[in-house]
Design an enzyme around this catalytic site. Structure first.
Site, mmCIF file in Angstrom:
data_model
loop_
_atom_site.group_PDB
_atom_site.id
_atom_site.type_symbol
_atom_site.label_atom_id
_atom_site.label_comp_id
_atom_site.label_asym_id
_atom_site.label_seq_id
_atom_site.Cartn_x
_atom_site.Cartn_y
_atom_site.Cartn_z
ATOM 1 N N ALA A 103 2.314 -95.671 14.996
ATOM 2 C CA ALA A 103 0.915 -96.105 14.878
ATOM 3 C C ALA A 103 0.747 -97.591 15.197
ATOM 4 C CB ALA A 103 0.398 -95.791 13.475
ATOM 5 N N CYS B 4 0.271 -87.893 10.147
ATOM 6 C CA CYS B 4 -0.543 -87.227 9.126
ATOM 7 C C CYS B 4 -0.821 -85.772 9.493
ATOM 8 C CB CYS B 4 -1.874 -87.948 8.937
ATOM 9 S SG CYS B 4 -1.683 -89.679 8.499
ATOM 10 N N VAL C 36 17.236 -100.871 17.008
ATOM 11 C CA VAL C 36 17.370 -102.329 16.945
ATOM 12 C C VAL C 36 18.199 -102.630 15.706
ATOM 13 C CG1 VAL C 36 16.171 -104.528 16.780
ATOM 14 C CG2 VAL C 36 15.215 -102.671 18.155
ATOM 15 N N ASP D 150 2.853 -99.754 8.277
ATOM 16 C CA ASP D 150 3.281 -99.329 6.946
ATOM 17 C C ASP D 150 4.375 -100.197 6.349
ATOM 18 O OD1 ASP D 150 1.493 -97.272 7.228
ATOM 19 O OD2 ASP D 150 2.986 -95.678 7.393
ATOM 20 N N ASN E 183 -2.813 -98.622 12.176
ATOM 21 C CA ASN E 183 -3.340 -98.790 13.529
ATOM 22 C C ASN E 183 -4.095 -100.114 13.672
ATOM 23 O OD1 ASN E 183 -3.241 -96.260 15.515
ATOM 24 N ND2 ASN E 183 -3.192 -95.520 13.419
ATOM 25 N N TYR F 224 -31.265 -86.356 2.987
ATOM 26 C CA TYR F 224 -31.498 -85.158 2.183
ATOM 27 C C TYR F 224 -32.126 -84.036 3.003
ATOM 28 C CZ TYR F 224 -34.211 -81.832 -0.501
ATOM 29 O OH TYR F 224 -34.767 -80.669 -0.950
ATOM 30 N N TRP G 188 -31.766 -85.782 -4.825
ATOM 31 C CA TRP G 188 -30.995 -86.928 -5.311
ATOM 32 C C TRP G 188 -29.534 -86.591 -5.071
ATOM 33 C CZ3 TRP G 188 -33.571 -91.252 -6.656
ATOM 34 C CH2 TRP G 188 -34.906 -91.122 -7.041
#
Lengths: 465, 465
Positions: free
Chosen positions: B10, B42, B83, B286, B308, B429, B437
């Site tokens: 990523a 993922c 590496v 990460d 990313n 809505y 609501w």
């Protein structure tokens, strides 16, 4: 303290409940002309389509609170009561009780006008013809349901706004052949920019609706008092059910009779506390203008949430509290067959009309990670002000809840956020829910560039192509 | 200008692409130890569950860009290259080419460490036993898939975090009997407050997963080098497939060898431009700490979007640009069987641990209008700072995309919005999408009161009850 509320649906009942909560002692009376209070009118198409719980055709599921429940809260509800006049100086209204046939005078200290809107009826729909309906309230819905049960097979819907589109779905799913007549060149004209209207139109056609745009209705064909068809400039269309959905008008008769000032939109003009220009008279809900927070203008945008919210504000203020209606950002959402459509803020067309230097980007992507089987197309248009980068609006056409992303943009419009703010957001990612870069972030990235580079954001003709 | 990127998933690939876009002349090389670059890790559980497009078991669908595509962009990609060392003074790395078996030295002007995380392995899982897997990369996924095709019937998953939960779903849907062992008293411990963890645990049980919490794994049972079961403090659990999902650790070996400073979390410490303390060495993804915008603390929260984004920021900066990583607000989302779970900001527990005076409200409502047949339960917890009313976080357990509402709260956390701001929002809505609501507005209304009144927001034990 005597509170009188005229109209018992969204704004009226919200006001009565809030007033009661803030003042246990006030005498609160609601006068409602119909047999129904406190119902979700937006649910009417879904009772017809059989999307609602309960028995088929039961409109009672839409009722949030019954008159008895209101009574238990200490709110007097009078059904079938028409308020026919106001004497603002004497602080009284004239009320006609349709059950007894008697007219009486009711005093008030504070009066709330929550009279809502009524469906517009063109001249050709003015007569009372069986099989011709609007869809504003529960009796309208029941009348349509009765015609369906009577075996209606061919429906003509006149008007391609929210209601017309939703009812097109309802009736198609009930097995009717549906023709939708729209006088403009496209449906959803008030909600979306042209390319997105096309996606909606295509959705109707794909679902089997006979969509005819640019069509003027000239009159009705009837036999024995019942509709048999609609006459258009291109000839007749046969129908045993006609739904007139050409828009709504604020029901301002009472307000005008009381000397209440209307705004340019024709709806009642109120301040942020829902006060009219007449002492002791308030107004709330669809009958009112609202402030559009993006343009700062007063507009008539009759939608359910704003109506409820205005009612609450008025309810608090009428008993001496201090609440303010924050205005709207123009958010709306609707489903039409397998597609969902949402918008907030301004379209490019609306931004242009408001004199803003706006630019839009279009993105056609997927709602979930592209490699997921359940990913669907999601078309997004994002609009911002050139230079400042202030977000102005968004439009979405997709499937299911994916278009509820509109709320993220609505949130940003409230805080007058910029494209850059959106681009930086830590939005939720997992493959069943979005791509790692959610469509909102990708669109924001592109729009950020367009805003800076002064690119033209003019739409490609068909974002779905 | 010679840019060297260690790690091609990523952050690494995002950095290489951005660097290329901002500097057409730089020489950009990516060194990746595995056979795969630029894939969506993922998505691994969803290839296993057959939720992805393409052929069954094809992990290639997760690849966003192939080495050839990168090459076409002028980015050199070397697969199967380890590496093994860095000489920061000389600005060189030591690289082992696994195909040729040779080790060489590569010079760099700017070096990006995008080495990611690796799956933690408890001592009992250290041995190489057939049928015992972690799920971090495509070869892991392929190995699990091979075991499934070999006819595995009973799986034990050790660990009830995101990966463990997702894999429990994948394997159950592949027809396996799944036992999930969690050493803590509840699953999803790092994501949610206790009552919401219970909802997740109940979801597992309802789906037929044998969930055993408070269970310590002591070791493995094997026969002929293949796993046959897991030994717990309560006795053995038979299994022909074991997934170890007890968390991840930042892969910092190389960073430490180069003298790069780690933070308290154990991940690499970087500034907002992704610069480490060592001149010419950057880190992204990460392997790094990030700034949590709500607490302003540096934390290790390895998630795809942030990885990313950090990669892009590093890519721009390594070629002389100036980009900054805005930090995260702790947004995460996952699906487990028919339930969706999302969170952002801080849980009440996290807020308490951060020393904030926080209060939470819980709401169990419906995602769509309550009278709609397709309405599902939606449980929401909203957390704010007492007094100031600043929003601190939200947790959602619901169905499908309904929990994507978390993004509205994430948006507010970015602008340090208050409960009051949320309560005023013009959210979308219509009955197929929400109640008039929306649950967010109802929760905000209640939390606003709790914040003002200083009520205790301590959770009822079971919001779903």
């Amino acid at each position: 303290m005597r509170i009188l509320v005229v109209g018992g649906v969204a704004a009226g009942m919200s006001a009565a409940s809030r007033a009661r909560r803030h003042d246990p002692h006030a005498r609160i009376t609601v006068l409602e002309r119909s047999d129904w209070i406190s119902y979700g009118a937006c649910g009417l198409p879904y009772v017809l389509s059989r999307d609602t719980r309960g028995d088929p055709g039961d409109f009672g599921v839409l009722v949030a609170r019954t008159p008895e429940q209101m009574q238990d809260q200490g709110i007097d509800v009078h059904l079938r009561h028409d308020v026919t006049g106001v004497d603002a100086a004497a602080r009284t209204v004239r009320v006609h009780d349709r059950d007894t046939g008697r007219t009486r005078t009711e005093p008030y200290d504070q009066l709330l006008l929550a009279t809502g809107v009524h469906a517009a009826r063109p001249d050709w729909a003015a007569r009372d013809v069986a099989g011709v309906h609007v869809l504003r309230d529960i009796p309208d819905g029941q009348a349509i349901e009765a015609d369906l049960q009577r075996g209606a097979r061919r429906a003509v819907i006149v008007g391609g706004g929210y209601i017309g589109l939703e009812v097109a779905e309802s009736l198609t799913r009930r097995g009717l052949h549906v023709t939708l007549l729209e006088h403009a060149g496209q449906v959803a004209g008030r909600a979306l920019d042209p390319a997105y209207r096309d996606l909606v139109g295509q959705t109707l056609r794909d679902a089997g609706v006979d969509l005819r745009t640019g069509t003027q209705v000239r009159g009705l064909h009837t036999r024995a008092g019942r509709v048999t068809g609609v006459e258009t400039q291109d000839g007749p269309v046969s129908a045993d059910l006609v739904i007139v959905a050409v828009g709504v008008r604020p029901s301002t008769d009472l307000a005008r009779a009381a000397g209440v000032r209307l705004g340019r939109s024709g709806a009642v003009s109120v301040d942020a506390r829902q006060r009219t220009n007449v002492d002791g008279i308030w107004a709330a809900g669809d009958v009112c203008e609202v402030t559009h927070r993006v343009t700062r203008r007063r507009v008539h945008l009759p939608l359910g949430l704003a109506a409820n919210r205005m009612g609450r504000v008025a309810g608090v203020n009428m008993v001496g509290g201090d609440a303010r209606f924050p205005g709207v950002v123009g958010t709306a959402i609707f489903r039409v067959f397998d597609r969902s459509v949402a918008r907030t803020g301004l379209t490019q067309d609306e931004a242009d009309a408001a004199g803003l230097d706006a630019v839009s980007v279009d993105l056609s992507s997927r709602d979930h990670a592209g490699y997921m089987r359940d990913a669907h197309d999601l078309h997004v248009r994002l609009t911002a002000e050139r230079g400042s980068g202030r977000l102005l609006g968004a439009q979405f056409v997709g499937v299911g809840d994916a278009v509820k992303r509109v709320d993220v943009i609505a949130a940003l419009l409230h805080s007058r956020g910029r494209v850059h703010d959106l681009a930086e957001m830590d939005l939720a990612y997992a493959p069943p829910f979005s791509s790692v870069w959610d469509v909102l972030l990708v669109a924001a990235g592109r729009l950020g560039k367009a805003v800076r580079e002064g690119q033209t954001g003019r739409p490609p003709p068909h974002p779905g192509a």
